[in-house]
Write an enzyme that holds these catalytic residues in place. Structure first.
Site, short mmCIF file in Angstrom:
data_model
loop_
_atom_site.label_atom_id
_atom_site.label_comp_id
_atom_site.label_asym_id
_atom_site.label_seq_id
_atom_site.Cartn_x
_atom_site.Cartn_y
_atom_site.Cartn_z
N TRP A 21 0.83 -1.20 0.00
CA TRP A 21 0.00 0.00 0.00
C TRP A 21 0.87 1.25 0.00
O TRP A 21 0.68 2.17 -0.78
CB TRP A 21 -0.93 -0.02 1.22
CG TRP A 21 -1.89 1.14 1.32
CD1 TRP A 21 -2.18 2.07 0.34
CD2 TRP A 21 -2.70 1.49 2.44
NE1 TRP A 21 -3.12 2.97 0.80
CE2 TRP A 21 -3.46 2.64 2.08
CE3 TRP A 21 -2.89 0.93 3.71
CZ2 TRP A 21 -4.37 3.24 2.97
CZ3 TRP A 21 -3.78 1.53 4.58
CH2 TRP A 21 -4.51 2.67 4.21
N ASP A 51 1.52 -8.28 -1.24
CA ASP A 51 0.09 -7.94 -1.27
C ASP A 51 -0.08 -6.52 -1.78
O ASP A 51 0.60 -5.59 -1.33
CB ASP A 51 -0.50 -8.05 0.14
CG ASP A 51 -1.96 -7.63 0.16
OD1 ASP A 51 -2.82 -8.47 -0.18
OD2 ASP A 51 -2.25 -6.46 0.50
N TYR A 56 -4.24 1.08 -5.10
CA TYR A 56 -3.05 1.65 -4.48
C TYR A 56 -2.28 2.45 -5.53
O TYR A 56 -1.58 1.89 -6.38
CB TYR A 56 -2.15 0.56 -3.91
CG TYR A 56 -2.72 -0.20 -2.73
CD1 TYR A 56 -3.85 0.25 -2.05
CD2 TYR A 56 -2.12 -1.38 -2.28
CE1 TYR A 56 -4.37 -0.45 -0.97
CE2 TYR A 56 -2.64 -2.08 -1.19
CZ TYR A 56 -3.76 -1.61 -0.55
OH TYR A 56 -4.27 -2.32 0.52
N HIS A 120 -12.06 -6.32 -1.77
CA HIS A 120 -11.36 -5.30 -0.99
C HIS A 120 -12.33 -4.59 -0.04
O HIS A 120 -12.93 -3.58 -0.38
CB HIS A 120 -10.71 -4.30 -1.94
CG HIS A 120 -9.68 -3.45 -1.30
ND1 HIS A 120 -8.89 -2.57 -2.01
CD2 HIS A 120 -9.29 -3.30 0.00
CE1 HIS A 120 -8.06 -1.94 -1.19
NE2 HIS A 120 -8.30 -2.36 0.03
N SER A 151 -10.74 -9.32 2.00
CA SER A 151 -10.12 -8.43 2.98
C SER A 151 -11.25 -7.77 3.74
O SER A 151 -12.15 -7.19 3.12
CB SER A 151 -9.24 -7.40 2.28
OG SER A 151 -8.58 -6.56 3.22
#
Length: 326
Positions: A21, A51, A56, A120, A151
Protein backbone atom coordinates in the site's frame (compact mmCIF):
# COMPACT_ATOMS: atom_id res chain seq x y z
CA UNK A 1 12.75 -16.91 6.88
CA UNK A 2 10.23 -19.65 7.61
CA UNK A 3 7.25 -20.43 5.41
CA UNK A 4 3.66 -21.16 6.34
CA UNK A 5 0.82 -22.68 4.33
CA UNK A 6 -1.66 -20.17 2.94
CA UNK A 7 -4.76 -22.18 3.72
CA UNK A 8 -6.56 -24.04 0.97
CA UNK A 9 -4.53 -22.24 -1.72
CA UNK A 10 -1.91 -24.87 -0.89
CA UNK A 11 0.84 -22.29 -1.43
CA UNK A 12 3.78 -21.98 0.94
CA UNK A 13 4.56 -18.32 1.64
CA UNK A 14 7.04 -16.46 3.82
CA UNK A 15 5.65 -15.76 7.27
CA UNK A 16 6.73 -12.13 6.84
CA UNK A 17 5.40 -10.72 3.60
CA UNK A 18 5.40 -7.29 1.97
CA UNK A 19 2.44 -4.94 2.08
CA UNK A 20 2.54 -2.66 -0.96
CA UNK A 21 0.00 0.00 0.00
CA UNK A 22 2.67 2.48 1.07
CA UNK A 23 4.57 2.32 -2.23
CA UNK A 24 1.37 3.04 -4.15
CA UNK A 25 0.13 6.09 -2.30
CA UNK A 26 -1.66 7.62 0.70
CA UNK A 27 1.48 7.37 2.85
CA UNK A 28 3.25 10.57 1.85
CA UNK A 29 5.89 10.92 -0.83
CA UNK A 30 7.40 7.79 -2.36
CA UNK A 31 10.10 7.25 -4.97
CA UNK A 32 9.61 4.39 -7.41
CA UNK A 33 13.32 3.55 -7.57
CA UNK A 34 13.50 3.33 -3.79
CA UNK A 35 10.27 1.32 -3.69
CA UNK A 36 11.77 -1.15 -6.18
CA UNK A 37 14.91 -1.35 -4.04
CA UNK A 38 12.76 -2.05 -0.97
CA UNK A 39 10.98 -4.94 -2.70
CA UNK A 40 14.25 -6.40 -3.94
CA UNK A 41 15.69 -6.16 -0.44
CA UNK A 42 12.65 -8.03 0.85
CA UNK A 43 13.14 -10.84 -1.67
CA UNK A 44 16.83 -11.00 -0.79
CA UNK A 45 15.76 -11.49 2.84
CA UNK A 46 13.48 -14.41 1.95
CA UNK A 47 10.13 -12.68 1.47
CA UNK A 48 7.98 -14.51 -1.08
CA UNK A 49 4.51 -12.98 -0.53
CA UNK A 50 3.49 -9.55 -1.83
CA UNK A 51 0.09 -7.94 -1.27
CA UNK A 52 -1.27 -5.03 -3.29
CA UNK A 53 -4.55 -3.64 -4.64
CA UNK A 54 -5.80 -2.06 -7.84
CA UNK A 55 -6.48 1.25 -6.07
CA UNK A 56 -3.05 1.65 -4.48
CA UNK A 57 -1.85 4.62 -6.49
CA UNK A 58 -4.44 3.75 -9.18
CA UNK A 59 -2.37 0.73 -10.25
CA UNK A 60 1.05 2.18 -9.43
CA UNK A 61 1.74 -0.45 -6.77
CA UNK A 62 0.71 -3.30 -9.09
CA UNK A 63 2.96 -1.99 -11.86
CA UNK A 64 5.93 -1.81 -9.49
CA UNK A 65 5.35 -5.43 -8.53
CA UNK A 66 5.13 -6.36 -12.22
CA UNK A 67 8.62 -4.99 -12.64
CA UNK A 68 9.80 -7.04 -9.69
CA UNK A 69 8.32 -10.20 -11.20
CA UNK A 70 10.19 -9.58 -14.44
CA UNK A 71 13.49 -8.99 -12.67
CA UNK A 72 13.47 -11.82 -10.11
CA UNK A 73 13.61 -15.55 -10.69
CA UNK A 74 12.29 -16.55 -7.26
CA UNK A 75 8.84 -18.12 -6.96
CA UNK A 76 6.86 -15.17 -5.62
CA UNK A 77 3.18 -15.18 -4.69
CA UNK A 78 1.28 -11.97 -5.43
CA UNK A 79 -2.13 -11.11 -4.02
CA UNK A 80 -4.12 -8.14 -5.25
CA UNK A 81 -7.53 -6.77 -4.33
CA UNK A 82 -10.51 -5.38 -6.22
CA UNK A 83 -13.88 -3.75 -5.59
CA UNK A 84 -12.99 -0.20 -4.54
CA UNK A 85 -13.13 1.36 -8.01
CA UNK A 86 -16.88 1.92 -7.86
CA UNK A 87 -19.43 3.21 -5.33
CA UNK A 88 -19.44 1.00 -2.26
CA UNK A 89 -22.82 -0.54 -2.96
CA UNK A 90 -23.49 -4.22 -3.40
CA UNK A 91 -24.94 -3.48 -6.85
CA UNK A 92 -21.40 -2.66 -8.01
CA UNK A 93 -20.20 -6.21 -7.32
CA UNK A 94 -21.35 -7.85 -10.53
CA UNK A 95 -19.38 -10.46 -12.45
CA UNK A 96 -18.85 -7.96 -15.27
CA UNK A 97 -17.38 -5.32 -12.98
CA UNK A 98 -15.23 -7.81 -11.06
CA UNK A 99 -13.96 -9.29 -14.32
CA UNK A 100 -13.14 -5.83 -15.68
CA UNK A 101 -11.22 -4.85 -12.55
CA UNK A 102 -9.36 -8.15 -12.51
CA UNK A 103 -8.44 -7.79 -16.18
CA UNK A 104 -6.93 -4.40 -15.35
CA UNK A 105 -4.93 -5.92 -12.48
CA UNK A 106 -3.73 -8.75 -14.70
CA UNK A 107 -2.49 -6.18 -17.19
CA UNK A 108 -0.83 -4.07 -14.48
CA UNK A 109 0.87 -7.13 -12.99
CA UNK A 110 1.81 -8.58 -16.36
CA UNK A 111 0.28 -11.99 -15.64
CA UNK A 112 -2.39 -14.13 -17.24
CA UNK A 113 -3.54 -15.57 -13.92
CA UNK A 114 -3.41 -13.73 -10.60
CA UNK A 115 -2.19 -15.91 -7.71
CA UNK A 116 -4.82 -14.55 -5.32
CA UNK A 117 -7.48 -11.86 -5.73
CA UNK A 118 -9.36 -10.50 -2.75
CA UNK A 119 -12.61 -8.60 -2.40
CA UNK A 120 -11.36 -5.30 -0.99
CA UNK A 121 -13.35 -4.57 2.17
CA UNK A 122 -16.72 -4.84 0.43
CA UNK A 123 -19.89 -3.32 1.91
CA UNK A 124 -21.73 -5.24 4.60
CA UNK A 125 -24.53 -6.38 2.27
CA UNK A 126 -22.04 -8.12 -0.01
CA UNK A 127 -21.41 -10.78 2.61
CA UNK A 128 -25.08 -11.70 2.43
CA UNK A 129 -25.25 -11.70 -1.36
CA UNK A 130 -24.22 -15.13 -2.67
CA UNK A 131 -23.97 -13.89 -6.26
CA UNK A 132 -20.89 -11.84 -5.30
CA UNK A 133 -19.06 -14.96 -4.21
CA UNK A 134 -20.42 -16.96 -7.15
CA UNK A 135 -18.87 -14.36 -9.45
CA UNK A 136 -15.51 -14.86 -7.73
CA UNK A 137 -15.90 -18.64 -8.03
CA UNK A 138 -16.43 -18.15 -11.75
CA UNK A 139 -13.28 -16.03 -12.12
CA UNK A 140 -11.28 -18.86 -10.57
CA UNK A 141 -12.99 -21.51 -12.68
CA UNK A 142 -12.22 -19.49 -15.82
CA UNK A 143 -8.54 -19.29 -14.90
CA UNK A 144 -8.23 -15.57 -14.29
CA UNK A 145 -7.21 -16.16 -10.66
CA UNK A 146 -5.85 -19.23 -8.92
CA UNK A 147 -7.80 -18.46 -5.75
CA UNK A 148 -9.81 -15.72 -4.11
CA UNK A 149 -10.32 -14.35 -0.65
CA UNK A 150 -11.72 -11.37 1.21
CA UNK A 151 -10.12 -8.43 2.98
CA UNK A 152 -12.37 -7.40 5.86
CA UNK A 153 -12.82 -4.57 8.33
CA UNK A 154 -14.84 -6.35 10.99
CA UNK A 155 -14.53 -9.73 12.66
CA UNK A 156 -18.19 -10.48 11.92
CA UNK A 157 -17.48 -10.00 8.21
CA UNK A 158 -14.62 -12.49 8.40
CA UNK A 159 -16.77 -15.12 10.08
CA UNK A 160 -19.51 -14.68 7.48
CA UNK A 161 -17.07 -14.75 4.55
CA UNK A 162 -15.60 -18.12 5.48
CA UNK A 163 -19.04 -19.71 5.28
CA UNK A 164 -18.63 -19.53 1.48
CA UNK A 165 -16.67 -22.63 0.41
CA UNK A 166 -14.78 -20.83 -2.36
CA UNK A 167 -13.14 -18.36 0.00
CA UNK A 168 -9.51 -19.42 0.46
CA UNK A 169 -8.10 -16.53 2.49
CA UNK A 170 -9.10 -13.70 4.78
CA UNK A 171 -7.05 -10.56 5.26
CA UNK A 172 -7.68 -8.93 8.62
CA UNK A 173 -6.18 -6.33 10.95
CA UNK A 174 -4.42 -8.01 13.88
CA UNK A 175 -1.75 -6.52 16.08
CA UNK A 176 -0.91 -5.68 19.69
CA UNK A 177 -3.63 -3.00 19.55
CA UNK A 178 -6.23 -5.19 17.79
CA UNK A 179 -6.26 -8.60 19.47
CA UNK A 180 -9.87 -9.75 19.04
CA UNK A 181 -9.31 -12.07 16.01
CA UNK A 182 -7.33 -14.45 18.24
CA UNK A 183 -10.40 -15.16 20.39
CA UNK A 184 -12.56 -17.00 17.86
CA UNK A 185 -11.72 -16.21 14.27
CA UNK A 186 -8.33 -17.95 14.08
CA UNK A 187 -9.87 -21.16 15.37
CA UNK A 188 -12.76 -21.03 12.91
CA UNK A 189 -10.43 -20.19 10.02
CA UNK A 190 -8.13 -23.08 10.88
CA UNK A 191 -11.07 -25.49 10.96
CA UNK A 192 -11.99 -24.43 7.40
CA UNK A 193 -8.38 -24.34 6.13
CA UNK A 194 -8.53 -20.58 5.54
CA UNK A 195 -5.29 -18.71 4.98
CA UNK A 196 -5.02 -15.70 7.30
CA UNK A 197 -3.18 -12.62 6.01
CA UNK A 198 -2.49 -10.08 8.75
CA UNK A 199 -2.45 -6.45 7.68
CA UNK A 200 -1.72 -3.21 9.57
CA UNK A 201 0.58 -5.20 11.90
CA UNK A 202 2.33 -2.05 13.13
CA UNK A 203 -0.82 0.03 13.60
CA UNK A 204 0.12 2.44 10.79
CA UNK A 205 3.58 2.86 12.26
CA UNK A 206 2.40 3.60 15.80
CA UNK A 207 3.95 0.35 17.01
CA UNK A 208 7.35 1.24 15.58
CA UNK A 209 7.92 3.62 18.49
CA UNK A 210 9.19 6.30 16.11
CA UNK A 211 6.38 8.80 16.69
CA UNK A 212 5.86 11.33 19.45
CA UNK A 213 3.19 13.85 20.48
CA UNK A 214 4.59 16.40 18.00
CA UNK A 215 4.78 14.04 15.00
CA UNK A 216 3.10 15.36 11.86
CA UNK A 217 2.13 13.69 8.59
CA UNK A 218 1.87 14.90 5.01
CA UNK A 219 -1.51 16.08 3.79
CA UNK A 220 -1.77 13.09 1.41
CA UNK A 221 -0.94 10.60 4.20
CA UNK A 222 -4.00 8.81 5.60
CA UNK A 223 -2.53 9.24 9.08
CA UNK A 224 -3.34 12.92 8.62
CA UNK A 225 -6.61 12.81 6.67
CA UNK A 226 -8.31 9.68 8.04
CA UNK A 227 -7.80 9.90 11.81
CA UNK A 228 -11.55 9.74 12.38
CA UNK A 229 -12.61 7.74 9.33
CA UNK A 230 -13.14 10.72 7.05
CA UNK A 231 -12.20 8.80 3.87
CA UNK A 232 -12.47 5.11 4.80
CA UNK A 233 -12.83 2.94 7.88
CA UNK A 234 -11.19 4.57 10.91
CA UNK A 235 -9.82 1.19 11.96
CA UNK A 236 -7.34 1.32 9.08
CA UNK A 237 -5.55 4.33 10.61
CA UNK A 238 -3.59 3.62 13.80
CA UNK A 239 -5.88 0.57 14.13
CA UNK A 240 -8.60 2.87 15.43
CA UNK A 241 -6.62 3.71 18.57
CA UNK A 242 -6.42 7.28 19.85
CA UNK A 243 -2.97 8.50 18.79
CA UNK A 244 -1.97 10.07 22.11
CA UNK A 245 -3.11 7.11 24.20
CA UNK A 246 -1.39 4.76 21.78
CA UNK A 247 1.86 6.61 22.34
CA UNK A 248 1.51 6.10 26.10
CA UNK A 249 1.10 2.35 25.67
CA UNK A 250 4.00 2.24 23.22
CA UNK A 251 6.20 3.73 25.93
CA UNK A 252 5.20 0.85 28.22
CA UNK A 253 5.99 -1.69 25.50
CA UNK A 254 9.56 -0.46 25.07
CA UNK A 255 10.71 -2.34 28.15
CA UNK A 256 9.63 -5.63 26.54
CA UNK A 257 11.80 -5.32 23.42
CA UNK A 258 14.38 -8.15 23.22
CA UNK A 259 18.01 -7.14 23.25
CA UNK A 260 19.24 -6.20 19.79
CA UNK A 261 15.70 -5.89 18.40
CA UNK A 262 13.34 -3.00 17.74
CA UNK A 263 9.82 -2.32 18.95
CA UNK A 264 8.53 -2.96 15.41
CA UNK A 265 10.22 -6.35 15.38
CA UNK A 266 8.69 -7.18 18.77
CA UNK A 267 5.26 -6.30 17.35
CA UNK A 268 5.78 -8.54 14.32
CA UNK A 269 7.20 -11.40 16.39
CA UNK A 270 4.16 -11.17 18.68
CA UNK A 271 1.87 -11.81 15.69
CA UNK A 272 3.94 -14.83 14.64
CA UNK A 273 3.27 -16.41 18.03
CA UNK A 274 -0.20 -17.31 16.69
CA UNK A 275 -0.21 -20.41 14.51
CA UNK A 276 -3.51 -19.31 12.97
CA UNK A 277 -1.58 -16.64 11.07
CA UNK A 278 -0.33 -17.56 7.59
CA UNK A 279 1.63 -14.41 6.79
CA UNK A 280 2.06 -10.83 8.05
CA UNK A 281 2.33 -7.96 5.58
CA UNK A 282 4.09 -4.90 7.03
CA UNK A 283 4.72 -2.09 4.59
CA UNK A 284 8.15 -0.78 3.65
CA UNK A 285 9.22 2.21 1.59
CA UNK A 286 12.98 1.70 1.93
CA UNK A 287 15.37 -1.27 1.75
CA UNK A 288 16.28 -0.73 5.40
CA UNK A 289 12.66 -1.04 6.47
CA UNK A 290 12.17 -4.16 4.35
CA UNK A 291 15.22 -5.86 5.83
CA UNK A 292 14.23 -4.92 9.37
CA UNK A 293 10.72 -6.32 8.88
CA UNK A 294 12.05 -9.61 7.53
CA UNK A 295 14.53 -9.90 10.41
CA UNK A 296 11.64 -10.11 12.88
CA UNK A 297 11.18 -13.71 11.74
CA UNK A 298 14.61 -14.51 13.16
CA UNK A 299 13.66 -13.55 16.72
CA UNK A 300 13.07 -16.44 19.14
CA UNK A 301 9.60 -17.00 20.58
CA UNK A 302 8.65 -14.33 23.10
CA UNK A 303 8.78 -15.21 26.83
CA UNK A 304 5.48 -16.04 28.51
CA UNK A 305 5.88 -13.06 30.83
CA UNK A 306 6.12 -10.75 27.81
CA UNK A 307 2.96 -12.25 26.31
CA UNK A 308 1.09 -11.82 29.59
CA UNK A 309 2.19 -8.20 29.89
CA UNK A 310 1.08 -7.40 26.33
CA UNK A 311 -2.28 -9.06 26.98
CA UNK A 312 -2.74 -7.01 30.15
CA UNK A 313 -1.83 -3.73 28.46
CA UNK A 314 -4.36 -4.40 25.72
CA UNK A 315 -7.07 -5.40 28.17
CA UNK A 316 -6.52 -2.44 30.49
CA UNK A 317 -5.54 0.38 28.11
CA UNK A 318 -6.75 -0.37 24.57
CA UNK A 319 -9.63 -2.86 24.41
CA UNK A 320 -12.32 -0.39 25.45
CA UNK A 321 -11.60 1.69 22.33
CA UNK A 322 -11.49 -1.04 19.71
CA UNK A 323 -12.45 -4.52 20.87
CA UNK A 324 -16.15 -4.63 20.02
CA UNK A 325 -15.94 -2.12 17.15
CA UNK A 326 -13.95 -4.40 14.87
Amino acid sequence: MKSRRLGKTGREVSEIGFGAWAIGGSWGDTDDAESAAAMNAAVDAGVTFFDTADVYGDGRSERLISRLLRERSEALVVATKFGRRAPQEVESYTYENLRGWLDRSRENLGVDTVDLVQLHCPPWDAYYTPSVFEACDRLVEEGFAQAYGVSVEKLEEALKAIEYPGVATVQIIFNIFRQRPAELFFREAKARDIGVIVRVPLASGLLTGKFGPDSTFAADDHRAFNRHGEQFDAGETFSGVDFEQGLEVVDQLRALVPEGATLAQLALRWILEFDGVSTVIPGAKTPEQARANAAAAELPPLPEETLRTIAALYRERIAQQVHQRW
